[in-house]
Design a protein around this motif. Structure first.
Motif, PDB file in Angstrom:
ATOM      1  N   ASN A  65       0.840  -1.209   0.000  1.00 37.13           N
ATOM      2  CA  ASN A  65       0.000   0.000   0.000  1.00 37.13           C
ATOM      3  C   ASN A  65       0.868   1.250   0.000  1.00 37.13           C
ATOM      4  O   ASN A  65       0.577   2.218  -0.707  1.00 37.13           O
ATOM      5  N   ALA A  66       1.918   1.219   0.835  1.00 35.20           N
ATOM      6  CA  ALA A  66       2.780   2.394   0.932  1.00 35.20           C
ATOM      7  C   ALA A  66       3.437   2.699  -0.407  1.00 35.20           C
ATOM      8  O   ALA A  66       3.571   3.860  -0.792  1.00 35.20           O
ATOM      9  N   LEU A  67       3.809   1.625  -1.140  1.00 33.01           N
ATOM     10  CA  LEU A  67       4.442   1.822  -2.440  1.00 33.01           C
ATOM     11  C   LEU A  67       3.507   2.534  -3.402  1.00 33.01           C
ATOM     12  O   LEU A  67       3.928   3.353  -4.211  1.00 33.01           O
ATOM     13  N   SER A  68       2.186   2.243  -3.277  1.00 35.69           N
ATOM     14  CA  SER A  68       1.234   2.912  -4.160  1.00 35.69           C
ATOM     15  C   SER A  68       0.816   4.250  -3.558  1.00 35.69           C
ATOM     16  O   SER A  68      -0.105   4.896  -4.037  1.00 35.69           O
ATOM     17  N   GLY A  69       1.472   4.649  -2.484  1.00 34.60           N
ATOM     18  CA  GLY A  69       1.228   5.985  -1.929  1.00 34.60           C
ATOM     19  C   GLY A  69       0.085   6.042  -0.932  1.00 34.60           C
ATOM     20  O   GLY A  69      -0.376   7.124  -0.573  1.00 34.60           O
ATOM     21  N   ASP A  70      -0.382   4.900  -0.457  1.00 35.32           N
ATOM     22  CA  ASP A  70      -1.493   4.912   0.503  1.00 35.32           C
ATOM     23  C   ASP A  70      -0.995   4.394   1.844  1.00 35.32           C
ATOM     24  O   ASP A  70      -0.558   3.252   1.940  1.00 35.32           O
ATOM     25  N   PHE A  71      -1.065   5.220   2.865  1.00 33.85           N
ATOM     26  CA  PHE A  71      -0.573   4.791   4.176  1.00 33.85           C
ATOM     27  C   PHE A  71      -1.685   4.220   5.050  1.00 33.85           C
ATOM     28  O   PHE A  71      -1.505   3.989   6.234  1.00 33.85           O
ATOM     29  N   GLY A  72      -2.880   4.020   4.462  1.00 30.48           N
ATOM     30  CA  GLY A  72      -3.957   3.357   5.194  1.00 30.48           C
ATOM     31  C   GLY A  72      -4.755   4.304   6.069  1.00 30.48           C
ATOM     32  O   GLY A  72      -4.482   5.512   6.104  1.00 30.48           O
ATOM     33  N   PRO A  73      -5.750   3.741   6.791  1.00 31.30           N
ATOM     34  CA  PRO A  73      -6.594   4.580   7.636  1.00 31.30           C
ATOM     35  C   PRO A  73      -5.961   4.817   8.992  1.00 31.30           C
ATOM     36  O   PRO A  73      -5.161   4.017   9.468  1.00 31.30           O
ATOM     37  N   SER A  74      -6.279   5.957   9.600  1.00 30.83           N
ATOM     38  CA  SER A  74      -5.842   6.181  10.979  1.00 30.83           C
ATOM     39  C   SER A  74      -6.697   5.316  11.892  1.00 30.83           C
ATOM     40  O   SER A  74      -7.882   5.137  11.655  1.00 30.83           O
ATOM     41  N   LEU A  75      -6.084   4.753  12.921  1.00 31.33           N
ATOM     42  CA  LEU A  75      -6.843   3.890  13.835  1.00 31.33           C
ATOM     43  C   LEU A  75      -7.547   4.707  14.907  1.00 31.33           C
ATOM     44  O   LEU A  75      -8.449   4.232  15.565  1.00 31.33           O
ATOM     45  N   VAL A  76      -7.083   5.944  15.129  1.00 26.23           N
ATOM     46  CA  VAL A  76      -7.621   6.746  16.226  1.00 26.23           C
ATOM     47  C   VAL A  76      -8.502   7.865  15.707  1.00 26.23           C
ATOM     48  O   VAL A  76      -9.594   8.088  16.213  1.00 26.23           O
ATOM     49  N   TYR A  77      -7.989   8.614  14.683  1.00 30.33           N
ATOM     50  CA  TYR A  77      -8.832   9.655  14.081  1.00 30.33           C
ATOM     51  C   TYR A  77      -9.772   8.959  13.112  1.00 30.33           C
ATOM     52  O   TYR A  77      -9.484   8.781  11.938  1.00 30.33           O
ATOM     53  N   LYS A  78     -10.937   8.546  13.634  1.00 30.69           N
ATOM     54  CA  LYS A  78     -11.876   7.789  12.819  1.00 30.69           C
ATOM     55  C   LYS A  78     -12.303   8.607  11.603  1.00 30.69           C
ATOM     56  O   LYS A  78     -12.380   9.833  11.666  1.00 30.69           O
ATOM     57  N   ASP A  79     -12.565   7.939  10.508  1.00 28.67           N
ATOM     58  CA  ASP A  79     -12.993   8.553   9.251  1.00 28.67           C
ATOM     59  C   ASP A  79     -11.896   9.342   8.553  1.00 28.67           C
ATOM     60  O   ASP A  79     -12.134   9.991   7.551  1.00 28.67           O
ATOM     61  N   PHE A  80     -10.660   9.330   9.099  1.00 25.48           N
ATOM     62  CA  PHE A  80      -9.555  10.013   8.417  1.00 25.48           C
ATOM     63  C   PHE A  80      -8.520   8.996   7.959  1.00 25.48           C
ATOM     64  O   PHE A  80      -8.159   8.093   8.708  1.00 25.48           O
ATOM     65  N   GLY A  81      -8.063   9.127   6.721  1.00 26.90           N
ATOM     66  CA  GLY A  81      -6.930   8.337   6.283  1.00 26.90           C
ATOM     67  C   GLY A  81      -5.648   9.052   6.721  1.00 26.90           C
ATOM     68  O   GLY A  81      -5.657  10.263   6.953  1.00 26.90           O
ATOM     69  N   VAL A  82      -4.556   8.269   6.824  1.00 21.03           N
ATOM     70  CA  VAL A  82      -3.277   8.878   7.201  1.00 21.03           C
ATOM     71  C   VAL A  82      -2.878   9.934   6.165  1.00 21.03           C
ATOM     72  O   VAL A  82      -2.397  11.010   6.510  1.00 21.03           O
ATOM     73  N   ASN A  83      -3.118   9.638   4.885  1.00 19.07           N
ATOM     74  CA  ASN A  83      -2.771  10.599   3.829  1.00 19.07           C
ATOM     75  C   ASN A  83      -3.458  11.933   4.049  1.00 19.07           C
ATOM     76  O   ASN A  83      -2.855  12.988   3.892  1.00 19.07           O
ATOM     77  N   GLU A  84      -4.742  11.882   4.457  1.00 20.00           N
ATOM     78  CA  GLU A  84      -5.469  13.137   4.667  1.00 20.00           C
ATOM     79  C   GLU A  84      -4.872  13.921   5.824  1.00 20.00           C
ATOM     80  O   GLU A  84      -4.690  15.143   5.743  1.00 20.00           O
ATOM     81  N   LEU A  85      -4.559  13.187   6.911  1.00 21.54           N
ATOM     82  CA  LEU A  85      -3.997  13.876   8.087  1.00 21.54           C
ATOM     83  C   LEU A  85      -2.675  14.546   7.737  1.00 21.54           C
ATOM     84  O   LEU A  85      -2.405  15.686   8.134  1.00 21.54           O
ATOM     85  N   ILE A  86      -1.844  13.820   6.970  1.00 17.71           N
ATOM     86  CA  ILE A  86      -0.551  14.407   6.589  1.00 17.71           C
ATOM     87  C   ILE A  86      -0.769  15.606   5.676  1.00 17.71           C
ATOM     88  O   ILE A  86      -0.114  16.640   5.815  1.00 17.71           O
ATOM     89  N   ALA A  87      -1.768  15.493   4.781  1.00 23.40           N
ATOM     90  CA  ALA A  87      -2.044  16.607   3.871  1.00 23.40           C
ATOM     91  C   ALA A  87      -2.494  17.842   4.642  1.00 23.40           C
ATOM     92  O   ALA A  87      -2.210  18.976   4.252  1.00 23.40           O
ATOM     93  N   ILE A  88      -3.183  17.631   5.753  1.00 21.99           N
ATOM     94  CA  ILE A  88      -3.608  18.778   6.578  1.00 21.99           C
ATOM     95  C   ILE A  88      -2.411  19.360   7.334  1.00 21.99           C
ATOM     96  O   ILE A  88      -2.207  20.564   7.401  1.00 21.99           O
ATOM     97  N   GLY A  89      -1.600  18.454   7.908  1.00 25.89           N
ATOM     98  CA  GLY A  89      -0.551  18.901   8.836  1.00 25.89           C
ATOM     99  C   GLY A  89       0.718  19.378   8.159  1.00 25.89           C
ATOM    100  O   GLY A  89       1.358  20.312   8.638  1.00 25.89           O
TER     101      GLY A  89
END
Lengths: 324, 307
Positions: B67-91
């Motif tokens: 998944n990481a190779l295709s650029g997807d770091f998966g869903p966050s386990l704590v911030y429900k409804d957020f993918g890791v990619n989205e969180l990084i894009a915000i931060g």
């Protein structure tokens, strides 16, 4: 009589080391005449370089100079920076020993040459660049137009030294001070550089000071020689006279230890016994006394001053040789 | 050629970073759902299955890598409804803005202090600057940050104590200073050292013997050469600022990547932590590469393949 270009009187240089002052040069006096080539000969630590670094205001931070250095009647020793800057690189050029560390590594040599011409000759950048090119031609650098864009590390040792000479000569100075310009070079390149300096000397009105530890270098090049030992001048005279009849025992020892083609390879070259003096504990008397076969009690007590023997020759010795 | 060789080393490095962070995270005790009060065992099983956490470790590693190779770091386990990619894009934009400004401040102030100290070597100004620099290096930013907040925020009431406030300049001042301080100190010392070494070199004596004004000698002959060791330090400096930002963002409650990383680590939010680690690792490698290229641009000996 014509005024000398440089008139050095009672020049002393000392360096602060801890809480004591080390005397590197003591009471040196001599003249540099118009269009003359003067050789300054001495071993490392004899004060020959420091004499001229002091004159140009280029001593290390802990160095201090006293006395007087007159350039055409103008006092330049410890002169304000702006007065020195009008003369240095303009009327007084200096060539240093190690051209690799002596040229700015991050700057093209064309720029390093041109900035002098812009500063002193009031040239535009384009004019200064043309002048830099002309100088590279004068010092016989092949492909001069290309070399303008080279960095110092891209040139050979001999070419770097030629650039150094071009740098010192770009404003056609009255005085060129060459501080061991050939020491870092191999023998064939040494000869080329000396021939270049000799040619420049002939074709310009520049007076040349040749600082060296090598008597062979001054023999073919210089009109007069000043021999220095332990920060003091010990003998001054015309080159031919000094070679044929040295007055100071140290000069005689130097001449004896010069190799010639006719020496017997089985026999050791004669050497002056002992070590050069430690300037942190110079003796009260003659600095050469403890290595001198002619020394007496008087030499240990009393420092001989450089005194004129004839019109053109001086020696600092209580018991000089007869000169024959 | 130089650049290609560096790039060829960068990829395996990144792979090792990703692998090490995966297994280290899993070796840490506890799990992402420990904080949730009294889950039914069956519910917990379902949640774990939803995130593939019930599969064997090596299989999870494989899923994560592909998944990481295709650029997807998966869903966050704590911030429900957020993918890791989205969180990084915000931060990331917020963290990048802070880090870049801190770097610029550090270079300008540190460089200036170093130059002044070198030109006044062993003078009072030199001693003051160097004493301050030692202090700056010795005190970690998690100590200076609260002190800055106390003084400028609570005592003088000049600047806000924390928060982002949509990137208002006043809110950025204290975090940037806290981030930049240790770098200012290190850069000042490097610049001073470089200047002092160059000032007593033979070519500076040559430049003075040419009758050039001292300002010209310093600007044209000394500075460029003296700055070379500094450029080599830019990569490590950026890495220092990026790791420093992890703590600073938490202290000032800024919504950057650093805060997600620290909270992710505490909550065992595996994908979030690993995503941030890989992104930061890639950034640090890229910035080090850039710093090496800048080094080559400044030093003709490196640029022209000498040595």
């Amino acid at each position: 009589m014509v005024e000398p270009v440089l008139k050095i009187r009672d020049l002393s240089v000392s360096f602060a080391a801890g809480d004591q002052q080390l005397a590197a040069v003591s009471n040196v006096s001599f003249d540099l005449n118009e269009e003359e080539c003067l050789g300054i000969v001495g071993e490392s630590g004899s004060g020959k370089s420091q004499t001229f670094l002091a004159a140009l205001g280029l001593l290390a931070r802990n160095g201090r100079a006293t006395g007087s250095v007159l350039y055409r009647g103008q006092e330049i020793l410890n002169a304000p920076r702006h007065e020195l800057d009008e003369l240095r690189g303009n009327r007084l050029g200096m060539v240093f020993q190690d051209a690799l560390s002596g040229l700015t590594p991050t700057m093209r040599i064309g720029q390093q040459l041109a900035e002098s011409a812009e500063r002193h000759l009031g040239m535009s950048p384009a004019e200064a660049r043309a002048r830099a090119l002309e100088m590279l031609e004068i010092v016989s650098i092949p492909d001069p137009a290309q070399r303008l864009n080279a960095y110092p590390f891209e040139l050979s040792g001999g070419m770097r030294q030629r650039v150094m000479i071009a740098l010192a000569m770009i404003c056609k100075p009255d005085v060129l001070i060459a501080d061991e310009p050939t020491t870092a070079l191999d023998v064939t390149v040494q000869a080329q550089i000396l021939r270049l300096l000799d040619g420049l000397k002939r074709h310009t009105k520049t007076s040349v000071v040749m600082i060296t530890h090598d008597l062979a270098v001054v023999a073919g090049l210089c009109d007069r020689i000043l021999i220095m030992y332990g920060g003091r001048p010990v003998e001054l005279g015309a080159t031919a006279e000094i070679f044929s009849g040295p007055l100071h025992p140290y000069t005689a020892g130097l001449l004896r230890s010069m190799p010639t083609l006719s020496i017997d390879p089985e026999v050791d070259l004669p050497a002056i016994p002992g070590q050069p003096p430690d300037i942190s504990q110079l003796p009260a008397g003659c600095a050469f006394a403890e290595r001198c076969e002619r020394a007496s009690d008087r030499c240990l007590r009393e420092d001989p001053l450089l005194t004129a023997r004839t019109n053109a020759r001086s020696v600092a010795c209580h018991f000089p040789l007869d000169g024959n | 050629m130089f650049t290609l060789r560096r790039l060829a080393i960068a990829l395996p490095t990144l792979f090792i970073i990703a692998t090490a962070s995966f297994f280290l995270m899993r070796a840490a005790p506890g799990g992402p759902f420990d904080a949730e009060a009294d889950l039914e065992p069956a519910v917990l099983e379902n949640i774990r299955a939803a995130y593939d956490l019930d599969k064997p470790l090596l299989e999870q590693y494989w899923i994560y890598l592909t998944n990481a190779l295709s650029g997807d770091f998966g869903p966050s386990l704590v911030y429900k409804d957020f993918g890791v990619n989205e969180l990084i894009a915000i931060g990331l934009p917020i963290s990048a803005k802070l880090g870049l400004l801190a770097m610029i401040v550090a270079l300008l102030l540190g460089g200036l202090c170093g130059i002044i100290a070198a030109l006044r070597q062993n003078g009072i100004i030199d001693h003051i600057i160097m004493a301050l620099a030692m202090t700056g290096i010795a005190i970690p930013s998690f100590v200076t940050a609260p002190i800055l907040v106390l003084f400028f925020g609570l005592y003088l009431k000049l600047l806000p104590v924390a928060g982002w406030n949509d990137g208002a300049p006043a809110n950025m001042v204290l975090p940037i200073i806290a981030l930049a301080l240790p770098q200012i100190a290190i850069i000042a010392r490097l610049m001073r050292g470089g200047m002092l070494e160059v000032l007593q070199s033979n070519f500076v004596r040559t430049a003075r013997a040419k009758g050039l004004r001292e300002s010209h000698v310093i600007l044209r002959h000394v500075m460029q050469t003296a700055a070379i060791p500094l450029v080599g330090y830019l990569g490590p400096a950026l890495a220092g600022i990026m790791t420093g930002s992890l703590v600073i963002e938490l202290i000032f409650n800024l919504p950057g990547v650093g805060r997600y990383f620290v909270q992710g680590a505490l909550n065992r939010d595996y994908p979030l932590v690993m995503g941030v680690v890989v992104i930061y690792g890639a950034l640090i490698i890229a910035l080090n590469l850039l710093s090496d290229l800048a080094y080559a641009a400044l030093d003709p000996r490196v640029r022209r393949g000498y040595r």
